[in-house]
Design an enzyme around this catalytic site. Structure first.
Site, PDB file in Angstrom:
ATOM      1  N   ASN A   1     -24.535  21.204   0.879  1.00  0.00           N
ATOM      2  CA  ASN A   1     -23.742  21.986   1.828  1.00  0.00           C
ATOM      3  C   ASN A   1     -24.366  23.366   1.976  1.00  0.00           C
ATOM      4  OD1 ASN A   1     -21.166  20.334   2.493  1.00  0.00           O
ATOM      5  ND2 ASN A   1     -21.416  20.109   0.275  1.00  0.00           N
ATOM      6  N   GLU A   2     -25.051  23.567   3.064  1.00  0.00           N
ATOM      7  CA  GLU A   2     -25.802  24.790   3.296  1.00  0.00           C
ATOM      8  C   GLU A   2     -24.951  25.808   4.051  1.00  0.00           C
ATOM      9  OE1 GLU A   2     -29.595  24.010   4.957  1.00  0.00           O
ATOM     10  OE2 GLU A   2     -30.094  22.462   3.492  1.00  0.00           O
TER      11      GLU A   2
END
Length: 661
Positions: A182-183
């Protein structure tokens, strides 16, 4: 030894009460700036064991209840010590037969079954060593057809939701604050989905794939919302390189630009770190803001440097009012006045500055970082890679030689994996051309080897490991550059030592474990030189871990010499340098060597001798600057800090901390 090295190199040794509070009230006071409960351990192994104990306890509780234990697992390097602890528990009798494991993310698209993947890493580090049932292992499918990948993501999310709960989510954290994959931009309501991998994250993944170009463009990842469904979440981080990230995660505001901060919304999340990774938390770096302190010179220096930054004043202009307004009235009571504290710390910092890193002969040395006798000194500089010496202490190295000391350099690794294939072909073209001009028909070895190497490089595929011949050529290229730089700095050729420590020679980014063979090589050189000074890398933020292992080898060899009562060790000082990846904080600096503009240019020229590491160096990390640019910026930055504090103004400065075993 790894954790002990990190523990000993944390210069501002943390008093136990700051990482192991005695009461709930003390815990509450110390952690007032922390929005996620954070446990700091003296060693990585201690932190890993604590997490593994909790996982074991949860597994056994579920076993007694006849229920499955559901684990959501990341695959980052930070989790490896925890996996090792779990494998050790399995060997002692812990069964994983009731455990359901969900892999938190997988790269996409994977081209073939043999390609490296997150699941491969998880199997190698944990699953292949425990008795978890194959049907209980779930993972996103990196081979899913492109037109069906969205449906696959929904199916994987549904599969996780089909279980009553996720008992524990175990995660690492990336440089962008990414958890799982999850950037930045990932929302708190995100679920399992396909996501494009950011360039910075791609750099991190080179440890698994060999180069950023080999990292697949996307990944399938469980979302933030999915992670937050877990009844308990552990986020593990170790080492200096994670300190800033942990500070932002634990003490920063919740934001989509730093997804790990969403763990602040969870009622049972916990961050697990060693002392190095906790190094920027308020209770560690600014303890006077959260508790009464046992003031020593180093802590007082840290407080005054901080106060200068807050007020924008040099040290000698700080007033009683400044101290009182910023919570440092304890120091006024201790020193009697701002002036007394100011002059004490000003003099301490002034005494760190020296143009004689080997000691100035025939002078009073009570207030100098290094003693005047003996003179000249035998000096041994250990360089993890064949250019770390000039990158991190090139100005000091040159001064030591010019001032008449007997300087040796020990290049600990060959540095061969940091040479691009194009460099090999360039040198092979030269050798082939030289052979045609000056050789004879009997030089079949050169012609045959040239063809073999050329054919291999032309056919080389992603993930292929170089054969020994090519690695040897790459090592020769690094050796030649190092010798050229040493000659430029006037070192004797007989004082240049190439140690080729075995742990490095895996042919891959991921190295072998350090062994006694590595320590023996280092120790033999020490015994040969019998130095009065040793310079060693303290820059443990190197993302590939080579610096850490090289430093461990040096410090272990020193300990072994101490135990053997070696005569030379009692008269030897150990100085740690940084520079390629980070710089010492000014409150920890014990020797600072100034450079003139001409000396800084000479340092740059010596770095530029390492041509294979210039424009196309493979491993620059997440910092786009070349190493000579980093070095100059950091050296000028250190000089600027001294200047702003009201001390002498220099072009640049190299900083050192003394290591006392």
């Amino acid at each position: 030894m790894a954790s002990e090295t990190r523990k000993n190199i944390v210069c501002n040794r943390i008093p136990e009460k700051f990482y192991n509070p005695r009461t709930a009230v003390e815990q509450s006071e110390l952690t007032r700036f922390e929005n996620i409960p954070t446990s700091i351990f003296p060693t990585v192994e201690g932190g890993a064991e604590k997490v593994a104990d909790t996982i074991e306890r949860t597994i056994r509780i579920r076993q007694e209840a006849g229920e499955p234990c559901v684990l959501l697992l990341g695959t980052g390097n930070s989790l490896t010590p925890i996996f090792n602890a779990l494998v050790a528990k399995h060997r002692k009798g812990l069964s994983f037969s009731n455990v359901i494991i969900f892999n938190a993310y997988e790269y996409y698209p994977l081209k073939d079954e043999g390609q490296n993947s997150a699941m491969c890493q998880l199997r190698e580090r944990l699953l292949n060593h425990i008795d978890v049932k194959p049907q209980n292992i779930m993972s996103p499918d990196g081979h899913a057809p492109q037109d069906k990948v969205q449906a696959h993501c929904r199916l994987y999310e549904h599969r996780i939701s089909s279980y009553e709960r996720i008992d524990i989510a175990l995660l690492g954290i990336g440089r962008m604050g990414n958890i799982a994959a999850n950037e930045p931009g990932s929302g708190i309501t995100s679920t399992t989905r396909l996501i494009l991998i950011d360039n910075t994250v791609r750099q991190e993944m080179t440890l698994s794939f060999g180069s950023p170009d080999r990292v697949p463009p996307c990944s399938i990842t469980v979302g933030v919302q999915t992670i937050l469904r877990a009844e308990r979440i552990f986020l593990a981080a170790w080492g200096d390189e994670k300190a800033e990230i942990i500070q932002k995660t634990v003490e920063g505001k919740m934001t989509e630009t730093f997804p790990a901060t969403f763990l602040q919304s969870h009622g049972n999340a916990q961050v697990i770190t060693d002392m190095a990774a906790a190094g920027r938390l308020t209770r560690v770096v600014h303890p006077w803001l959260v508790a009464d302190c046992d003031w020593n010179d180093k802590l007082t220096r840290a407080a005054l440097v901080w106060l200068c930054g807050i007020t924008g004043k040099p040290i000698l202009k700080l007033t009683n009012k400044d101290y009182n307004e910023h919570g440092l009235s304890e120091l006024l009571a201790l020193y009697g006045s701002a002036y007394n504290a100011n002059i004490k710390i000003f003099n301490d910092l002034q005494h760190t500055i020296t143009g004689w890193p080997g000691g100035k002969p025939n002078t009073e040395d009570a207030y100098r970082p290094e003693r005047s006798k003996p003179f000249p000194k035998r000096v041994l500089v250990f360089s993890p890679h064949p250019d770390d010496d000039v990158i991190s202490m090139g100005g000091t190295l040159r001064k030591l030689v010019e001032q008449g000391h007997d300087v040796h350099v020990g290049y600990q690794t060959s540095g061969n994996i940091a040479v691009n294939d194009e460099e090999v072909m360039r040198y092979m073209h030269f050798v082939n051309g030289f052979n045609k001009l000056f050789g004879t028909d009997k030089n079949e070895v050169i012609r045959g080897k040239y063809k073999d190497i050329k054919d291999f490089l032309l056919a080389k595929k992603e993930g292929d490991t170089d054969p020994k011949d090519i690695l040897a050529i790459k090592g020769l290229i690094r050796r030649g550059e190092a010798r050229t730089a040493c000659a430029f700095n006037h070192l004797l050729p007989t004082h240049v030592h190439f140690l080729d420590m075995p742990f490095y020679e895996s042919g891959k980014i991921e190295k072998f474990p350090m062994s006694e063979a590595d320590v023996k090589i280092v120790r033999n050189l020490m015994v040969k030189v019998k130095p009065h000074q040793i310079y060693v890398a303290g820059d443990l933020a190197d993302p590939h871990g080579t610096h850490q292992k090289c430093t461990e080898a040096v410090l272990t060899a020193i300990e072994e010499e101490k135990k053997a009562n070696a005569s030379w060790i009692s008269d030897c000082r150990i100085w740690m340098y940084r520079g390629a990846w980070a710089e010492w904080e000014i409150e920890n600096i014990e020797m600072c060597v100034p450079m003139s503009p001409e000396e800084l240019r000479a340092k740059r020229d010596s770095i530029l001798k390492h041509q294979s590491q210039m424009e196309n160096a493979p491993f620059l990390g997440n910092d786009e600057r070349l190493f000579w640019q980093r070095a100059e910026d950091r050296n000028r930055g250190t000089a600027t800090i001294y200047d702003k504090l009201g001390l002498a103004c220099y072009e640049a400065m190299e900083a050192f901390v003394e290591y006392k075993p």
